[in-house]
Design a protein around this motif. Structure first.
Motif, PDB file in Angstrom:
ATOM      1  N   GLU A 130       0.829  -1.212   0.000  1.00 60.48           N
ATOM      2  CA  GLU A 130       0.000   0.000   0.000  1.00 60.48           C
ATOM      3  C   GLU A 130       0.860   1.257   0.000  1.00 60.48           C
ATOM      4  O   GLU A 130       0.551   2.240  -0.678  1.00 60.48           O
ATOM      5  N   GLU A 133       2.330   1.770  -3.517  1.00 62.11           N
ATOM      6  CA  GLU A 133       1.322   2.302  -4.437  1.00 62.11           C
ATOM      7  C   GLU A 133       0.987   3.752  -4.107  1.00 62.11           C
ATOM      8  O   GLU A 133       0.906   4.606  -5.006  1.00 62.11           O
ATOM      9  N   ARG A 134       0.812   4.046  -2.832  1.00 59.43           N
ATOM     10  CA  ARG A 134       0.459   5.413  -2.428  1.00 59.43           C
ATOM     11  C   ARG A 134       1.556   6.401  -2.808  1.00 59.43           C
ATOM     12  O   ARG A 134       1.266   7.512  -3.289  1.00 59.43           O
ATOM     13  N   ARG A 137       1.590   6.815  -6.610  1.00 56.24           N
ATOM     14  CA  ARG A 137       0.434   7.646  -7.001  1.00 56.24           C
ATOM     15  C   ARG A 137       0.707   9.103  -6.649  1.00 56.24           C
ATOM     16  O   ARG A 137       0.380  10.020  -7.413  1.00 56.24           O
ATOM     17  N   ALA A 140       2.584  10.748  -9.212  1.00 53.00           N
ATOM     18  CA  ALA A 140       1.956  10.656 -10.542  1.00 53.00           C
ATOM     19  C   ALA A 140       2.679   9.671 -11.442  1.00 53.00           C
ATOM     20  O   ALA A 140       2.869   9.904 -12.634  1.00 53.00           O
ATOM     21  N   TRP A 142       2.246   5.942 -10.761  1.00 56.06           N
ATOM     22  CA  TRP A 142       1.671   4.601 -10.579  1.00 56.06           C
ATOM     23  C   TRP A 142       1.146   3.994 -11.875  1.00 56.06           C
ATOM     24  O   TRP A 142       1.463   2.849 -12.213  1.00 56.06           O
ATOM     25  N   ASP A 143       0.360   4.740 -12.619  1.00 54.79           N
ATOM     26  CA  ASP A 143      -0.264   4.190 -13.829  1.00 54.79           C
ATOM     27  C   ASP A 143       0.776   3.778 -14.870  1.00 54.79           C
ATOM     28  O   ASP A 143       0.517   2.898 -15.699  1.00 54.79           O
ATOM     29  N   LYS A 146       2.861   0.414 -12.736  1.00 49.31           N
ATOM     30  CA  LYS A 146       2.200  -0.576 -11.877  1.00 49.31           C
ATOM     31  C   LYS A 146       2.377  -2.012 -12.376  1.00 49.31           C
ATOM     32  O   LYS A 146       2.309  -2.955 -11.580  1.00 49.31           O
ATOM     33  N   ALA A 167       8.849  10.011  -5.503  1.00 53.10           N
ATOM     34  CA  ALA A 167       8.068   8.993  -4.797  1.00 53.10           C
ATOM     35  C   ALA A 167       8.883   8.400  -3.652  1.00 53.10           C
ATOM     36  O   ALA A 167       8.355   8.166  -2.550  1.00 53.10           O
TER      37      ALA A 167
END
Length: 268
Positions: A130, A133-134, A137, A140, A142-143, A146, A167
């Motif tokens: 988590e 991922e957080r 994200r 900007a 993650w997408d 992933k 990140a």
């Protein structure tokens, strides 16, 4: 005339610098800096090369400690504590005041481990998936990554690597993020992505950015500090803070003539 007082702000200060002088060996590099960085704002440091922008930035998380012969005088306060007082752990300081460097520097590890590594060292006990991922994200990214979290962070593009470093910085949940020319090695599209990210991040973090790009400073910052330098008889440069104010004021109605000349492109 040099403006030596910090600009009054209505929000609580995240960092303050009081009469800060920085030496490299016996050479005075930056003198008499007074500055207040308000919480949840973006503050840009601008000025010609050699004026002390990055030097002052590095004072805020004691990165100058890593330079042989560097010495900081004066007081830098974070959460009511002088960061240069005896007993302050510089490594712990960097846990709360993170840094993103000019050149993207991912660890030679997977994308996942780039994020998890620092959190693990700092004793993070929560769900690591988590957190990864957080953090991605939040940067900007993650997408875009992933489906390749087990791939090397070094395989990403330059712009992606820089966002991975951002990140990584936010994964340890700092309060302040220092950015030393974070876009200077990036293409225009990647630069725009990072600038958009800075706008989003200031909702949660205080950000101080050094930039040579005045258009970038005007786009991303709430306040701007203009530094300049004077040459000594020995040929060394001594940097100093000329003026610090709301960004709109610095770029459109500065108090000091040197500021006006710099932002209008007459020197620098």
């Amino acid at each position: 005339m040099i403006s030596n007082s910090s600009h009054p702000v209505t929000t609580q200060a995240a960092l303050t610098a009081e009469d800060v002088n920085v030496y490299y060996g016996s050479n005075l590099a930056v003198r008499n800096v007074f500055l207040e960085i308000p919480k949840n704002r973006v503050v840009a440091f601008i000025g010609p090369s050699g004026c002390g922008k990055s030097t002052i930035l590095r004072c805020f998380n004691r990165m100058n400690d890593l330079i042989p012969g560097a010495r900081v005088e004066g007081k830098i306060t974070f959460k009511g504590q002088n960061l240069y007082a005896k007993g302050i752990d510089p490594v712990e300081t960097r846990r709360y005041i993170g840094m993103v460097f000019q050149k993207p520097n991912p660890f030679p590890k997977t994308i996942y481990e780039n994020i998890a590594f620092g959190a693990r060292i700092n004793g993070y006990q929560g769900n690591m998936d988590e957190l990864v991922e957080r953090s991605l994200r939040g940067a900007a990214l993650w997408d875009e990554v992933k489906d390749k979290l087990k791939g090397s962070g070094l395989a990403l593009s330059g712009g992606q690597q820089q966002r991975l470093c951002i990140a990584r910085a936010i994964a340890v949940e700092p309060e302040v993020i220092l950015m030393d020319e974070p876009c200077s090695a990036l293409d225009p599209i990647s630069t725009l992505r990072v600038e958009e990210l800075i706008h989003e991040l200031k909702q949660q973090y205080t950000i101080v950015i050094v930039t040579h790009n005045m258009q970038q400073a005007s786009r991303v910052s709430d306040l701007t500090a203009f530094y300049n330098a004077e040459a000594t008889e020995t040929g060394n440069k001594i940097g100093y803070l000329v003026e610090y104010d709301q960004t709109q004021t610095i770029f459109h109605n500065p108090t000091e003539k040197a500021t006006q000349e710099y932002v209008s492109g007459r020197f620098g």
